[in-house]
Structures are given as structure tokens and as C-alpha cells.
Design a protein around this motif. Sequence first.
Motif, PDB file in Angstrom:
ATOM      1  N   LEU A   1       0.830  -1.203   0.000  1.00  0.00           N
ATOM      2  CA  LEU A   1       0.000   0.000   0.000  1.00  0.00           C
ATOM      3  C   LEU A   1       0.866   1.255   0.000  1.00  0.00           C
ATOM      4  N   ILE A   2       1.963   1.214   0.734  1.00  0.00           N
ATOM      5  CA  ILE A   2       2.887   2.352   0.760  1.00  0.00           C
ATOM      6  C   ILE A   2       3.479   2.585  -0.622  1.00  0.00           C
ATOM      7  N   GLU A   3       3.871   1.519  -1.302  1.00  0.00           N
ATOM      8  CA  GLU A   3       4.525   1.660  -2.598  1.00  0.00           C
ATOM      9  C   GLU A   3       3.571   2.131  -3.692  1.00  0.00           C
ATOM     10  N   THR A   4       2.270   1.944  -3.495  1.00  0.00           N
ATOM     11  CA  THR A   4       1.296   2.489  -4.446  1.00  0.00           C
ATOM     12  C   THR A   4       0.810   3.871  -4.009  1.00  0.00           C
ATOM     13  N   HIS A   5       1.425   4.408  -2.949  1.00  0.00           N
ATOM     14  CA  HIS A   5       1.089   5.732  -2.407  1.00  0.00           C
ATOM     15  C   HIS A   5      -0.350   5.805  -1.907  1.00  0.00           C
ATOM     16  N   ASN A   6      -0.890   4.659  -1.538  1.00  0.00           N
ATOM     17  CA  ASN A   6      -2.213   4.639  -0.922  1.00  0.00           C
ATOM     18  C   ASN A   6      -2.014   4.779   0.590  1.00  0.00           C
ATOM     19  N   PHE A   7      -1.610   5.981   0.987  1.00  0.00           N
ATOM     20  CA  PHE A   7      -1.235   6.213   2.374  1.00  0.00           C
ATOM     21  C   PHE A   7      -2.439   6.192   3.316  1.00  0.00           C
TER      22      PHE A   7
ATOM     23  N   GLY B   1      11.611   5.528   1.546  1.00  0.00           N
ATOM     24  CA  GLY B   1      12.004   5.471   0.145  1.00  0.00           C
ATOM     25  C   GLY B   1      10.954   6.003  -0.808  1.00  0.00           C
ATOM     26  N   GLU B   2       9.682   5.960  -0.416  1.00  0.00           N
ATOM     27  CA  GLU B   2       8.608   6.453  -1.277  1.00  0.00           C
ATOM     28  C   GLU B   2       8.304   7.929  -1.041  1.00  0.00           C
ATOM     29  N   VAL B   3       8.449   8.396   0.187  1.00  0.00           N
ATOM     30  CA  VAL B   3       8.109   9.787   0.503  1.00  0.00           C
ATOM     31  C   VAL B   3       9.140  10.759  -0.063  1.00  0.00           C
ATOM     32  N   ALA B   4      10.416  10.401   0.016  1.00  0.00           N
ATOM     33  CA  ALA B   4      11.472  11.324  -0.414  1.00  0.00           C
ATOM     34  C   ALA B   4      11.345  11.759  -1.878  1.00  0.00           C
TER      35      ALA B   4
ATOM     36  N   GLY C   1       2.036  11.077   3.255  1.00  0.00           N
ATOM     37  CA  GLY C   1       3.115  10.155   3.578  1.00  0.00           C
ATOM     38  C   GLY C   1       3.871  10.562   4.832  1.00  0.00           C
ATOM     39  N   LEU C   2       4.103  11.855   4.999  1.00  0.00           N
ATOM     40  CA  LEU C   2       4.799  12.339   6.192  1.00  0.00           C
ATOM     41  C   LEU C   2       3.955  12.119   7.450  1.00  0.00           C
ATOM     42  N   ALA C   3       2.648  12.309   7.317  1.00  0.00           N
ATOM     43  CA  ALA C   3       1.760  12.055   8.456  1.00  0.00           C
ATOM     44  C   ALA C   3       1.808  10.579   8.848  1.00  0.00           C
TER      45      ALA C   3
END
Length: 401
Positions: A174-180, A229-232, A268-270
Motif C-alpha cells: 500500500l505504501i509503494e502504491t502511495h495509498n497512504f 524510500g517512497e516519501v522522499a 506520507g509524512l503524516a
Amino acid sequence: MSHPGDGEPSPQETAWEVLCSSGFLGLRRFWVLSAVCKDLYSLREDHSPQGIAGVLSNRALSSQNSRRELQSLLQHCVDKDDVRGLRQLLAVPGMTGRFPGLFERAFAKTSVKCAAFLCEEQYVKGQIAPSVDIQNSLSGMTVEMLSVLIEKGALSPSAWVREKNLWRPLLTLLIETHNFECARFLLDRGARVDVWEHQNDSNSEKFESEGFTLPRAREFRTPLFSLVGEVAPLRRGDGLFNREAPNSDSESDEGGVDNTKAAARLRGLALLKLMLRAAKERGVLGWLSEDREIYQRSRGPLEVSVLVIACLAHDEEVFDLLICAGVAANQRCEAGLTAVRCVVDFGNEEDVSMLEKLADAGADLERKFPDTHTPLTLACRWRKEKAVEFLLKRGVDCARR
């Protein structure tokens, strides 16, 4: 190991307990030695920090190699149908739920006793995602759908998804698909952060061999490493971005893509703040992992801390969150790499502010690295004037070699 009736443990017992609780002994040595010593064998049933629980604590599992050893031993037990050894390992608090492929392996190896043990509901229910093309559905997954799957028992917040021969936490995907949003929902429902990606076919036959060495691999990433790695990369090139959420037609406007990335980065930061809190509670802030960024910057794969990854990405906002959460500023990674060296070696002149914050957090500015360099000699070598100026102001010894 002390005799019945003794009031105090023997010196030998105390020594072994210290070795177990410190993590120095390591799982492979502990397992081999306890197999040939009746007194030590009892420590396999000891779930205190002085027994096997100390050998398998999250602190002891901080390196990838220690996590490989654990995975290899579990697979070895399954392959040999050693249900007693498997039960001893999985009985350690925190072990269950980390290895979803064990039942499938037991079935393939016709390990009847292990398969029967793993069939117990507590080990298999909800661990593996439903047999649908869930990966292609993750970006569009909704919190409502996840809630239904979890409430009906079809899915666990710590569920796993199989990608070819790699087992990956649903949280990571879910993180890698940006489904935060869905990732945050899983985290709020108790998704584990002390898990890692792993293959299902490591060669367990070599576990007991004298010269056993585990092959390097690029798995073993944790959800925390994946999130950083995804947020940056969502940060705009100038390091600044619009903090206001984009409107509905922002995609078609000039700069709309940047606004969309900015909104995703804020989410993502939240999520990162929550995950850091969970990682600290589980004692895994100091875990090391290989990461694709380090492959681009070094001569080969290295196990690094999540703080080093933030430094390599020049992401000061993520860096600040990590420092505030308590990630050790002075932690040594593989090959002696530290966050200070990373900033001086790979950073730009603007990254000197991270160097200042590392110093304020207790980082050693005079440490000599394995190649005999110090932060000051490296800064001079790369002609980084701001870094040199800062180090001299902090009183770094110019004569040290």
C-alpha cells in the motif's frame, strides 16, 4: 543449569544468560550449542530475555543477516519435519505472523507434523491476502473495503501478499502504491512494523554446516524503509512544495502534478510520524536494511540505517522526523558507514544543516572510518567549504589522522 536446591545460578548459567540477552551469541550458534548440551537446551523454552527470547529479540534481529538466519532455521525445521524445533521458535513472543509461507512449504515438503501444527487457526487465519489480483487493486483500494475484509476475518491488518517468490507485507505494498490512507488504516488497526520482505526458498540445508554463509539478497526491507524510500521522491526538485491540497482539476493545470505529489507527500509524512512511533514501541528504529538508493551511491550492497537513507535522499524534513523519533545519530552501519559520513561524502553544501543537527544529537564528528578518513579529511577531499567551516567551528582536531 544450576543444581536443584541451589539458591543462586551457577557462573556458567549466568554467562550463558548474558550471552543470550546481549544478542552476541547469535541464533545459529545458540541453536547448535543448545542441541548438544542438555542444560543449554532448556533455554529454548525460556521466553525471558535471558533465554531464546533474548536471542530473537528485535534488538538481536537488527541486522539483515540475523533475520536471514531466523528464516533459514524455520525453513530447516519445516524441511526436516522438526515440529518441536518449529514450535520452540514460533512460541517466542512476536514470532508468529512473520512467516506466511511456512504452511505452504510444509505442504510441498510433505512435512506432516509441521503442517498439522501450522494448520492451527492462530497461525494461518487472515495472514495471506485473498486469492485475487490484489496488487493491481491496491492503488484504488478504499478504507471501506479494507474495513469490511478485516471485520469479516478475510484479512488481517498484518496480512501478506505473495509476489512471485517474494512474500511482502500488505502494508508495504500500500505504501509503494502511495495509498497512504489505507496504509494508515492498517497501522491504526495494528499492522506490524517489525516484519520484512523475504523469499520462500532459501537453502535451509546449509544451516548446520560449519562454513555456512547466507547469500546476500535485496529483500528484507521493512515497511519503515519502504515508506522513507517512497516519501522522499515526492519532494519537488527545489525541496519546496505547496502545502495546500490540490483542487479537483489540478492534474490539468500547470504545476498540477507537483501539487498532487505535494499532497501525497503530506499524507506520507503524516503516516511516517505514526510509523516511527510504532517502530519505537517495537524496538526496531535501529534495524538495518539494504536499499536501492545505497546501490546507486556505493560500490556494492550495504546494510544501512533509515537515517542514512534520508541523508542520501537529501530529505531534511524526513531526517528531522527520524531524529525527533529517537533514531540514533551515531549508529554505525555496515562498513563503518554513519549518517555523518553519508552527509559529508554524498551530500551537497546545503546538507550542512543536517550535519549540524547530527552533531546536536550526539554524533561523533571525529570518528575515524575504516578507510582512515575522518569527517574533516573527507570534507577537505571533496572541497566542501561549508562542511569544513562547520567542523572547525565545532572544534574538530585538525591534526588527527
